[in-house]
Motif scaffolding. Structure first.
Motif, PDB file in Angstrom:
ATOM      1  N   SER A  93       0.832  -1.209   0.000  1.00 51.95           N
ATOM      2  CA  SER A  93       0.000   0.000   0.000  1.00 51.95           C
ATOM      3  C   SER A  93       0.865   1.257   0.000  1.00 51.95           C
ATOM      4  O   SER A  93       0.571   2.230  -0.705  1.00 51.95           O
ATOM      5  CB  SER A  93      -0.929  -0.011   1.220  1.00 51.95           C
ATOM      6  N   GLU A  94       1.942   1.223   0.786  1.00 54.58           N
ATOM      7  CA  GLU A  94       2.870   2.360   0.811  1.00 54.58           C
ATOM      8  C   GLU A  94       3.506   2.564  -0.561  1.00 54.58           C
ATOM      9  O   GLU A  94       3.601   3.696  -1.048  1.00 54.58           O
ATOM     10  CB  GLU A  94       3.954   2.115   1.860  1.00 54.58           C
ATOM     11  N   LEU A  95       3.937   1.468  -1.187  1.00 54.08           N
ATOM     12  CA  LEU A  95       4.572   1.564  -2.495  1.00 54.08           C
ATOM     13  C   LEU A  95       3.598   2.091  -3.539  1.00 54.08           C
ATOM     14  O   LEU A  95       3.952   2.958  -4.361  1.00 54.08           O
ATOM     15  CB  LEU A  95       5.099   0.190  -2.916  1.00 54.08           C
ATOM     16  N   GLU A  96       2.373   1.586  -3.510  1.00 54.01           N
ATOM     17  CA  GLU A  96       1.355   2.038  -4.457  1.00 54.01           C
ATOM     18  C   GLU A  96       1.109   3.523  -4.310  1.00 54.01           C
ATOM     19  O   GLU A  96       0.970   4.252  -5.305  1.00 54.01           O
ATOM     20  CB  GLU A  96       0.066   1.246  -4.243  1.00 54.01           C
ATOM     21  N   SER A  97       1.059   3.993  -3.073  1.00 57.69           N
ATOM     22  CA  SER A  97       0.849   5.417  -2.825  1.00 57.69           C
ATOM     23  C   SER A  97       2.033   6.255  -3.300  1.00 57.69           C
ATOM     24  O   SER A  97       1.866   7.327  -3.888  1.00 57.69           O
ATOM     25  CB  SER A  97       0.609   5.653  -1.329  1.00 57.69           C
ATOM     26  N   TYR A 288       9.124  -6.135  -9.839  1.00 55.58           N
ATOM     27  CA  TYR A 288       8.824  -4.760 -10.268  1.00 55.58           C
ATOM     28  C   TYR A 288      10.080  -4.076 -10.801  1.00 55.58           C
ATOM     29  O   TYR A 288      10.038  -3.381 -11.823  1.00 55.58           O
ATOM     30  CB  TYR A 288       8.265  -3.940  -9.104  1.00 55.58           C
ATOM     31  N   MET A 289      11.208  -4.256 -10.108  1.00 57.27           N
ATOM     32  CA  MET A 289      12.459  -3.626 -10.551  1.00 57.27           C
ATOM     33  C   MET A 289      12.912  -4.193 -11.890  1.00 57.27           C
ATOM     34  O   MET A 289      13.409  -3.463 -12.756  1.00 57.27           O
ATOM     35  CB  MET A 289      13.537  -3.801  -9.484  1.00 57.27           C
ATOM     36  N   GLU A 290      12.743  -5.503 -12.072  1.00 58.28           N
ATOM     37  CA  GLU A 290      13.130  -6.123 -13.341  1.00 58.28           C
ATOM     38  C   GLU A 290      12.273  -5.594 -14.492  1.00 58.28           C
ATOM     39  O   GLU A 290      12.791  -5.331 -15.589  1.00 58.28           O
ATOM     40  CB  GLU A 290      12.996  -7.643 -13.235  1.00 58.28           C
ATOM     41  N   LYS A 291      10.991  -5.434 -14.263  1.00 56.41           N
ATOM     42  CA  LYS A 291      10.110  -4.894 -15.305  1.00 56.41           C
ATOM     43  C   LYS A 291      10.476  -3.455 -15.638  1.00 56.41           C
ATOM     44  O   LYS A 291      10.486  -3.061 -16.818  1.00 56.41           O
ATOM     45  CB  LYS A 291       8.658  -4.980 -14.848  1.00 56.41           C
ATOM     46  N   LEU A 292      10.765  -2.666 -14.616  1.00 57.06           N
ATOM     47  CA  LEU A 292      11.143  -1.276 -14.854  1.00 57.06           C
ATOM     48  C   LEU A 292      12.456  -1.202 -15.634  1.00 57.06           C
ATOM     49  O   LEU A 292      12.589  -0.414 -16.578  1.00 57.06           O
ATOM     50  CB  LEU A 292      11.271  -0.541 -13.521  1.00 57.06           C
ATOM     51  N   GLY A 379       4.015   2.352 -23.080  1.00 60.13           N
ATOM     52  CA  GLY A 379       3.081   2.893 -22.089  1.00 60.13           C
ATOM     53  C   GLY A 379       2.212   1.816 -21.471  1.00 60.13           C
ATOM     54  O   GLY A 379       1.962   1.820 -20.261  1.00 60.13           O
ATOM     55  N   GLU A 380       1.750   0.880 -22.322  1.00 59.75           N
ATOM     56  CA  GLU A 380       0.919  -0.208 -21.806  1.00 59.75           C
ATOM     57  C   GLU A 380       1.721  -1.124 -20.891  1.00 59.75           C
ATOM     58  O   GLU A 380       1.198  -1.622 -19.888  1.00 59.75           O
ATOM     59  CB  GLU A 380       0.348  -1.011 -22.981  1.00 59.75           C
ATOM     60  N   TYR A 381       2.981  -1.330 -21.227  1.00 56.61           N
ATOM     61  CA  TYR A 381       3.842  -2.191 -20.411  1.00 56.61           C
ATOM     62  C   TYR A 381       4.022  -1.590 -19.018  1.00 56.61           C
ATOM     63  O   TYR A 381       3.911  -2.298 -18.003  1.00 56.61           O
ATOM     64  CB  TYR A 381       5.195  -2.352 -21.100  1.00 56.61           C
ATOM     65  N   TYR A 382       4.284  -0.285 -18.956  1.00 58.37           N
ATOM     66  CA  TYR A 382       4.439   0.354 -17.649  1.00 58.37           C
ATOM     67  C   TYR A 382       3.102   0.353 -16.894  1.00 58.37           C
ATOM     68  O   TYR A 382       3.058   0.135 -15.683  1.00 58.37           O
ATOM     69  CB  TYR A 382       4.947   1.783 -17.806  1.00 58.37           C
ATOM     70  N   MET A 385       2.611  -2.874 -15.267  1.00 54.14           N
ATOM     71  CA  MET A 385       3.433  -3.008 -14.062  1.00 54.14           C
ATOM     72  C   MET A 385       2.745  -2.347 -12.874  1.00 54.14           C
ATOM     73  O   MET A 385       2.676  -2.909 -11.781  1.00 54.14           O
ATOM     74  CB  MET A 385       4.802  -2.370 -14.287  1.00 54.14           C
ATOM     75  N   LEU A 386       2.214  -1.151 -13.098  1.00 59.44           N
ATOM     76  CA  LEU A 386       1.487  -0.464 -12.025  1.00 59.44           C
ATOM     77  C   LEU A 386       0.248  -1.255 -11.630  1.00 59.44           C
ATOM     78  O   LEU A 386      -0.098  -1.328 -10.444  1.00 59.44           O
ATOM     79  CB  LEU A 386       1.089   0.942 -12.480  1.00 59.44           C
ATOM     80  N   SER A 387      -0.408  -1.854 -12.620  1.00 59.23           N
ATOM     81  CA  SER A 387      -1.609  -2.645 -12.321  1.00 59.23           C
ATOM     82  C   SER A 387      -1.268  -3.862 -11.473  1.00 59.23           C
ATOM     83  O   SER A 387      -2.022  -4.238 -10.570  1.00 59.23           O
ATOM     84  CB  SER A 387      -2.285  -3.093 -13.621  1.00 59.23           C
ATOM     85  N   SER A 388      -0.125  -4.481 -11.756  1.00 56.65           N
ATOM     86  CA  SER A 388       0.271  -5.650 -10.969  1.00 56.65           C
ATOM     87  C   SER A 388       0.558  -5.252  -9.527  1.00 56.65           C
ATOM     88  O   SER A 388       0.229  -5.994  -8.599  1.00 56.65           O
ATOM     89  CB  SER A 388       1.489  -6.325 -11.593  1.00 56.65           C
ATOM     90  N   ILE A 389       1.152  -4.069  -9.321  1.00 59.61           N
ATOM     91  CA  ILE A 389       1.373  -3.583  -7.957  1.00 59.61           C
ATOM     92  C   ILE A 389       0.030  -3.356  -7.266  1.00 59.61           C
ATOM     93  O   ILE A 389      -0.157  -3.727  -6.102  1.00 59.61           O
ATOM     94  CB  ILE A 389       2.199  -2.285  -7.961  1.00 59.61           C
TER      95      ILE A 389
END
Length: 458
Positions: A93-97, A288-292, A379-382, A385-389
């Motif tokens: 939750s902290e990371l998402e925020s 997440y870091m690997e995707k970024l 853009g969709e890839y990023y 990634m946000l959606s998975s978080i």
């Protein structure tokens, strides 16, 4: 008369023990981990003469704790599951925020602005103003990659520190359990059951279950063996310790835990904060870091491949120049090439160098919507990634909420067995007081009868 006097004495002693126990319960009504106690009393062995048996009063055989082992084990299982999900939910939750992409701020916004700058340059390939605007948007994109990378990396380091702290906490609880283990065993072998020590023991097990799955084996000699995961933590008066060491890969420090005596990791650790945070660190945050990093490297490589085909301004025009640095390994070092950063004239918008030629700018702008990341655009890839978080955070929060309700329900069941009710104990006090007064009457009556008999004899 002496038999009646003995019965009265036993009744007085028993009533006093009941009063003392009820008072002890009331005094500890707010003591965390305390279990309600009660006096277990039985009828004394009867005496007999040639004609019949007659009673000899009452005896208190022990003071027992009101506990249910099944509920204790059930609570610790639920508490361990809750520990796994609650800490993960909090960190996610902290990371998402912190990665909030709403409004005019974030990597997604800067990526769109970067593509918009290329589109504007394709409409005005010779205008230096649009080249400067492109440089500014590219630098903002680089800063956003760095910010997102730092945010996830900092969360990784934060979780890693908590894992080290938990290892220290587990060691401390293990030491306390080992000390209590011997005290309890010695007390049970030489005297009455040490109820208050057992309460401390159970409270420590409850605390330990928050960090990992816990199991206790009870032996005939009164000793107890505590398992953390499937590994032995406490036996008799000794406890094993977890040792931490650090492995560094690609500049990322990762804490590893091993048992100090065997140098092996923890086996069978499936629930609890330690398992949850380890999974979060080693699987989710790493993913997440690997995707970024994958996004940053592919964006730089694909855009550079097109940019090197084009020509910048100047006489002769610059050619075969990378737009982004050619040695980018991830989001942390995502940056412009030195040539582009030094001179916007080297930005290649044209394919052949002719005035008004915008073919390279158009090809680069086409990357915006091309499915070059598997079956997704950049853009969709990023966004995925946000959606998975977000999904991971929501799932952890839902699991945590559900398990909190379950653990609370089980704990309420436990409290119905072991908890102290002021109202109930107050009623018991009145009952024990009446018993004490009645027992005193028996002693008084026996004493009076004995005095009468002695007077007749004299």
């Amino acid at each position: 008369m002496f038999h009646i006097l003995s019965i009265g004495r036993k009744a007085l002693t028993n009533a006093e023990q009941n009063l003392q126990t009820a008072g002890h319960n009331i005094a500890n009504v707010n003591t965390e981990g305390y279990s309600r106690q009660r006096v277990v009393q039985v009828s004394s062995d009867a005496n007999s003469d040639s004609l019949h048996y007659y009673g000899t009063g009452v005896e208190a055989v022990r003071i027992e704790r009101m506990r249910d082992l099944y509920l204790d084990n059930n609570f610790r299982e639920e508490n361990s599951e809750l520990g796994y999900w609650s800490r993960s939910a909090e960190k996610l939750s902290e990371l998402e925020s912190e990665l909030n992409e709403l409004g005019d701020y974030g990597l997604a916004v800067d990526l769109n602005a970067f593509w918009d700058s290329w589109e504007s340059l394709s409409d005005n390939p010779m205008d230096n103003t649009f080249r400067l605007d492109l440089l500014e948007s590219a630098q903002s994109l680089s800063d956003s990659f760095s910010r997102v990378h730092t945010t996830i990396r900092d969360k990784y380091a934060e979780v890693d520190k908590e894992i080290r702290d938990i290892a220290s906490t587990v060691n401390g609880i293990g030491d306390q359990l080992a000390t209590l283990n011997m005290q309890i065993q010695q007390a049970e072998q030489t005297g009455p059951i040490p109820n208050d020590l057992l309460d401390k023991w159970d409270k420590l097990l409850d605390d330990l279950s928050e960090y990992g799955n816990v199991r206790v084996n009870y032996h005939d000699d009164g000793s107890r063996v505590v398992y953390f995961g499937s590994d032995q933590l406490v036996s008799h008066d000794s406890s094993r310790h977890l040792r931490t060491y650090t492995e560094t890969e690609d500049g990322l420090d990762t804490t590893k835990l091993v048992w100090d005596d065997t140098n092996t990791g923890i086996n069978g650790l499936q629930t609890g904060q330690l398992a949850g945070l380890t999974n979060l660190r080693d699987n989710q945050l790493t993913s997440y870091m690997e995707k970024l990093d994958n996004l940053a490297v592919n964006l730089a490589q694909q855009l550079n491949a097109i940019h090197r085909q084009g020509s910048g301004l100047g006489d002769p025009p610059s050619t075969n120049i990378d737009f982004f640095a050619s040695d980018i390994t991830g989001a942390a070092d995502f940056r412009l090439s030195d040539e582009i950063a030094a001179s916007p004239d080297k930005i290649a918008a044209s394919l052949g160098g002719e005035e008004g030629d915008n073919r390279v700018a158009l090809m680069i702008n086409a990357l915006r919507s091309d499915a070059t990341m598997g079956n997704q655009s950049f853009g969709e890839y990023y966004g995925s990634m946000l959606s998975s978080i977000g999904r991971d955070s929501s799932n952890a929060a839902n699991q945590s909420d559900m398990l909190e309700l379950t653990a609370t329900q089980v704990d309420n069941y436990r409290e119905s067995v072991k908890g102290v009710s002021i109202d109930e104990e107050s009623v018991n006090l009145l009952s024990y007081q009446r018993s004490y007064q009645a027992a005193a009457k028996i002693v008084e009556m026996a004493d009076g009868l004995l005095g009468t008999i002695m007077g007749i004899v004299r």
